[in-house]
Design an enzyme around this catalytic site. Sequence first.
Site, short mmCIF file in Angstrom:
data_model
loop_
_atom_site.label_atom_id
_atom_site.label_comp_id
_atom_site.label_asym_id
_atom_site.label_seq_id
_atom_site.Cartn_x
_atom_site.Cartn_y
_atom_site.Cartn_z
CG HIS A 118 4.44 -3.13 -6.96
ND1 HIS A 118 3.95 -3.84 -6.05
CD2 HIS A 118 4.59 -1.71 -6.34
CE1 HIS A 118 3.64 -3.04 -5.00
NE2 HIS A 118 3.93 -2.06 -4.90
CG HIS A 159 7.98 4.91 -4.75
ND1 HIS A 159 8.33 4.24 -5.84
CD2 HIS A 159 6.90 4.46 -4.31
CE1 HIS A 159 7.14 3.45 -5.90
NE2 HIS A 159 6.40 3.69 -5.22
#
Length: 746
Positions: free
Chosen positions: A96, A49
């Site tokens: 998200h 990430h």
Amino acid sequence: MEHTESLPTVETAKKLGLLPEEFDKIKSILGRDPNFTELSIFSVMWSEHCSYKNSIVWLKTLPKESDKMLAKAGEENAGLIDIGDGLACSFKIESHNHPSALEPYQGAATGVGGINRDIFTMGARPIAQLNSLRFGNLNLPKTKRLLKGVVKGIGDYGNAFGVPTVGGELYFDECYNTNPLVNAFSAGILEVGKQASATSYGVGNPVYIVGSATGKDGIHGATFASEDITSKSEEKLPAVQVGDPFMEKLLLEATLEIINSGYLIGIQDMGAAGIICSTSEMSAKGEHGMIINLDEVPTRQENMHGWEILLSESQERMLVVIQKGGEEVIEGIFKKWDLHCKKIGEVTDTKRLHFYQHGKLIADVPAHDLVLGGGAPQYHREYKEPAYYQEFKKFDPSNVQDVKNTEEFKKVAKHLLSHPNIASRNWVYEQYDSMVGTANASTNHPTDAAVVRIRTIEKGDLNKGIVITVDCNGRYVNADPEIGTQIAVSEAARNIVCSGGEPLAITNNLNFGNPYNPEVYWQFVGAVKGMSKACLKFNTPVTGGNVSFYNQSSDDGPVFPTPTIGMLGLIEKLENKMTLAFQNEGDTIYLIGKVVEDLASSEYLYSYRGVKASPAPYFDLEEEFAMQKALASLIQSKAVISAHDLSDGGLYIALAEAAIANNLGFDVKADAGRKDAFWFGEAQGRVIVSVKDEEAFEAAIAHLNVPALKLGKVTNADHIINGETILTSAEANDLYKNSLKNLIEA
């Protein structure tokens, strides 16, 4: 350096998501064994990430150059494009997904908050938001729960924050049953030369944390986003952050004020990995270091461990470095806005980060070795073509029955108009405030892409607008990653051109399964190659974006590869804005672009005929580009009065949407080899337009060397094709406008 705890082992590293060889590399970098805090730091900063370790080698191949780019791609909080008149547009898209799969309301809300912080840390005031959403089978109660939670989270946060949501996309497919995709886009405007940077330099300059207090929400959120969703993922709910849009509104105003104060050195949003991410990335960029005292960080809970403070992803926080001597001014601004503003350290020339707590040095790490483009690992993953790819290419349309008669044609029309991938999204967008700020120019004049008026306090209303869209058909990309992604870029450009704008640049959100799966990685590589080809053709460089891997589960496998394209365009004069809606009874309808009868990967083939295995639809990049250039010329010369691209559902759905927008109808005729392929096929590079003056239009298009087929007339009655009434306007309107709502609320 003191180590009061027992040193972690390779087993500890593996539990934190690190590979054994990465643990060895960390020991080599430090010249010793890391303590738990240091290992935690590396685990989040080297997570997929944050570090893009499995994607960066391919991301580097994307085109990133343009004379309009004002910030290097991926090196700032968001992209920055010159839009003329001394102004720039900052824009970005981010995912998200994992948080929204577990806690849809907060997962989506904090996604909106985070992307807006990326924009205003550039010094830009956000003026518009989009979102791209993917969910599973809408008949499942879980899908309805996730959809309702995500939409409410986006609406509540965006509405309270005061930035309009002006468009987006919504798709459903069973591959997203476990892993929904929630991609949030934001755009803002600033004066050229007044942008802020995510950097740090100047020995002795103070380092502040500003905004909210730090809590235990979101700890190891970056690590959580770098692994598959499993049955145990619910246990990681603390990795989902909690948002406060009212706090963010205050933070926006305070941030823009300190950027204009003259004392700012650098500023960065605290998103993934929190304090450690901001301190390391800003230090590495400025080639300096920092001493940070974690005792000074305002916290929500007592007795937080140092690693918890460092890794917390509590929302509405920034790291700010200012010129020494400006402390009183900066602290005064945040006091005025009733926000925390606490000096937690200072800049050093060591290029290292030294974190202290309770008077002890708890971590000593080199900034450069933590970050993307620095010492973080970069992997060339193996990839191989999946067997299904060649199987899909064997699709033979002669094995699919054509639409037999008018009755079946009506049945297909009803199926598509009411399908959740096509029907009006009014149930969604009515929960969003699309008019706050009064800049949205598309609300009462629907366009294929959102048109947002540009006006600033300093320059007033400039009678120009940004044109923004998010596009991707994951089914096409799954069928052929390279072609499917070229289509995604091309459709984004087509939507902008149909709206009267000129495409300028893109941001991307690359949603894929597990990168250690060679077949998934093959999809990723193909998508990047396709994006490069199309962006070079349209001269739309990549300004940055987000890679979201690990969107898969043991139950459903990987999601469709979904490289969402967020594109920015510009419309120099708002009077050139073009609507998708038919305007008047009696206007003539034309189809612009090559007539190709192709069923592949269409919604009709996939959901009505139940044929899941087919290649990407017909697409030719050169033809697409030529058609868009011709359309732009026709719009500029006022030869057309509406323009709407053909995408999901093909020609019939494009006609229906253009008619429904102004409660009109159409009467069209065309010869076709196959009815279903002609009316419902999704061959690319095509647009329908309506014109007032046939003679003037045909004279104009004759010089543009692009095919145009006269279809018929706009009417004020029903949907008539080849003399047969397919649906009445009332039937079509009801199906299109109410089907999604009825499905969700059933």
